[in-house]
Enzyme design. Structure first.
Site, PDB file in Angstrom:
ATOM      1  N   CYS A  46      -7.490 119.353  16.162  1.00 28.77           N
ATOM      2  CA  CYS A  46      -8.121 118.668  17.291  1.00 28.77           C
ATOM      3  C   CYS A  46      -9.548 119.144  17.520  1.00 28.77           C
ATOM      4  CB  CYS A  46      -7.295 118.872  18.564  1.00 28.77           C
ATOM      5  SG  CYS A  46      -7.121 120.594  19.069  1.00 28.77           S
ATOM      6  N   HIS A  83     -16.438 132.678   7.266  1.00 32.52           N
ATOM      7  CA  HIS A  83     -16.050 131.695   8.289  1.00 32.52           C
ATOM      8  C   HIS A  83     -14.544 131.457   8.268  1.00 32.52           C
ATOM      9  CE1 HIS A  83     -15.853 128.141  10.789  1.00 32.52           C
ATOM     10  NE2 HIS A  83     -15.234 127.520   9.804  1.00 32.52           N
ATOM     11  N   GLN A 104      -2.017 126.261  11.171  1.00 26.71           N
ATOM     12  CA  GLN A 104      -2.711 125.124  10.562  1.00 26.71           C
ATOM     13  C   GLN A 104      -3.333 125.503   9.218  1.00 26.71           C
ATOM     14  OE1 GLN A 104      -5.098 124.532  14.023  1.00 26.71           O
ATOM     15  NE2 GLN A 104      -3.719 123.013  14.919  1.00 26.71           N
ATOM     16  N   ALA A 174       5.198 114.275  20.523  1.00 26.15           N
ATOM     17  CA  ALA A 174       6.124 115.413  20.497  1.00 26.15           C
ATOM     18  C   ALA A 174       5.945 116.245  19.235  1.00 26.15           C
ATOM     19  CB  ALA A 174       7.569 114.917  20.599  1.00 26.15           C
TER      20      ALA A 174
END
Length: 398
Positions: A46, A83, A104, A174
């Site tokens: 996101c 990074h 992630q 969900a």
């Protein structure tokens, strides 16, 4: 060379990020076609869109700068590696120390491996990044309190609505982000909580954990009419809630607050024209900054860990560079051993027993000699001793 293409919350708001993410995809495809890129890992969350690429042919800086969007961050070599290590440690997140980015990174590596475009170099790099993320979280308090985008979204809601006690809350989505929201809501004394998801049984499972109710996606309008707070966190590629859709609902729009934490966004901007209190990821920044200040003392310790692990990683990469030389050296020595064993065995009377004895003897000799040589070559690699490495290739490699 290791190359990183990215856009993240540090350089772009959510509107810009949606557009720049598409430009990054186009730049990557252009590079992939031109340089036959086969080793890469993509991360899309996101708050960021990134590509990590390993390719020895993309060398010229002008090749990387020849694109239309100057907001795309391009780093290579050590800068790109640092990074990634910082990102896995949670230092590059909007919510500093959040644990979700580590998962992630793991998911991105797994997906690339499954699809056969994670080679040895990126596998080594991402394995180290995951290790760094785990060490930083174990040895510092960077993630104390398990802060997440989901919990900050709830903090934002309470900032504008006051207590959520006796409020009707609708969670749209969900998946992983929706579950983070649900985890934060589980501690609240709500009037009711409803969960909507395109895959209904997933909504049922999450609603069960919350003592809430799963609803069909097609019934959204019905539950929107009575909702005080909607938090939307799907992975849909297009908007789900628009002004036009809400106009079909008989409701007091001014009583509704929507927090959209999806990327791309689930809710179109024109919804705010109805009087709905609409917020997105950009509106979480103030609360995120407060969280960062609370954890600022952990940065130094985390960065020390990253520096130490980075130096170890550089040594690993240097050894990888000479592995081909070592393999060739081993093959060359093995051929000499086998040839000499055959010559010696042919001169002995009991060939079978003698050949076995000689084979074991010469194999042991080669192993001992090769071990000492390989260790010295690896040390030369770590110390960037090009004279030694060149001499080894000249002497032992065809």
């Amino acid at each position: 060379m290791i190359l990183n293409l990215r856009v993240d919350h540090k350089v772009a708001d959510i509107h810009s990020m949606e557009n720049i993410a598409q430009d990054i995809d186009e730049l990557f495809l252009k590079l992939q076609e031109r340089f036959s890129i086969t080793e890469y890992i993509e991360i899309h969350t996101c708050n960021r869109k990134e590509y990590y690429i390993h390719n020895d042919y993309i060398m010229a800086e002008e090749e990387l700068l020849d694109h239309d969007n100057n907001a795309i961050i391009i780093e290579h070599g050590e800068d790109a590696i640092i990074h990634l290590l910082r990102m896995a440690a949670g230092l590059e997140s909007m919510i500093v120390g959040e644990d979700q980015i580590l998962g992630q990174v793991k998911d991105a590596k797994y997906k690339a491996s499954k699809n056969l475009h994670c080679g040895k170099v990126l596998d080594t790099l991402f394995t180290k990044a995951i290790h760094v993320g785990q060490v930083v979280r174990n040895k510092t308090n960077i993630n104390k309190g398990s802060v997440s985008i989901g919990s900050v979204a709830i903090d934002l809601a309470e900032k504008h609505l006051g207590s959520l006690e006796n409020k009707n809350v609708l969670v749209v989505g969900a998946g992983k982000m929706g579950r983070l929201v649900a985890k934060a809501l589980a501690e609240k004394d709500l009037k009711a909580i409803f969960v909507a998801n395109r895959t209904f049984y997933v909504a049922v499972e999450l609603a069960r954990d919350l003592n809430g109710e799963a609803i069909l996606f097609s019934d959204l309008e019905k539950y929107l009419a009575n909702a005080d707070l909607v938090i939307s966190a799907t992975s849909a590629p297009h908007t789900l809630l628009t002004k036009e859709r809400l106009l079909t609902i008989n409701m007091d729009y001014s009583n509704l607050m929507i927090v959209d934490i999806a990327n791309p966004r689930d809710v179109s901007e024109d919804v705010a024209e109805l009087g709905v209190k609409l917020f997105n990821i950009d509106d979480l920044r103030d609360i995120a900054d407060e969280n960062t200040q609370l954890r600022i003392n952990e940065f130094c310790e985390a960065e020390d860990i990253i520096e130490d692990e980075f130096n170890l990683l550089k040594g690993s990469f240097k050894i990888m560079e000479v592995e081909g030389t070592l393999a060739n050296l081993r093959v060359s020595m093995e051929k000499i051993r086998q040839d000499e064993t055959k010559k010696a065995a042919s001169k002995l009377s009991d060939v079978d027993d003698s050949a076995k004895i000689l084979n074991n003897l010469t194999n042991s000799i080669v192993n001992k000699i090769f071990f000492d040589i390989s260790q010295k070559i690896k040390s030369a690699a770590k110390e960037d001793n090009e004279d030694v490495l060149s001499a080894v290739e000249y002497i032992f490699c065809e």
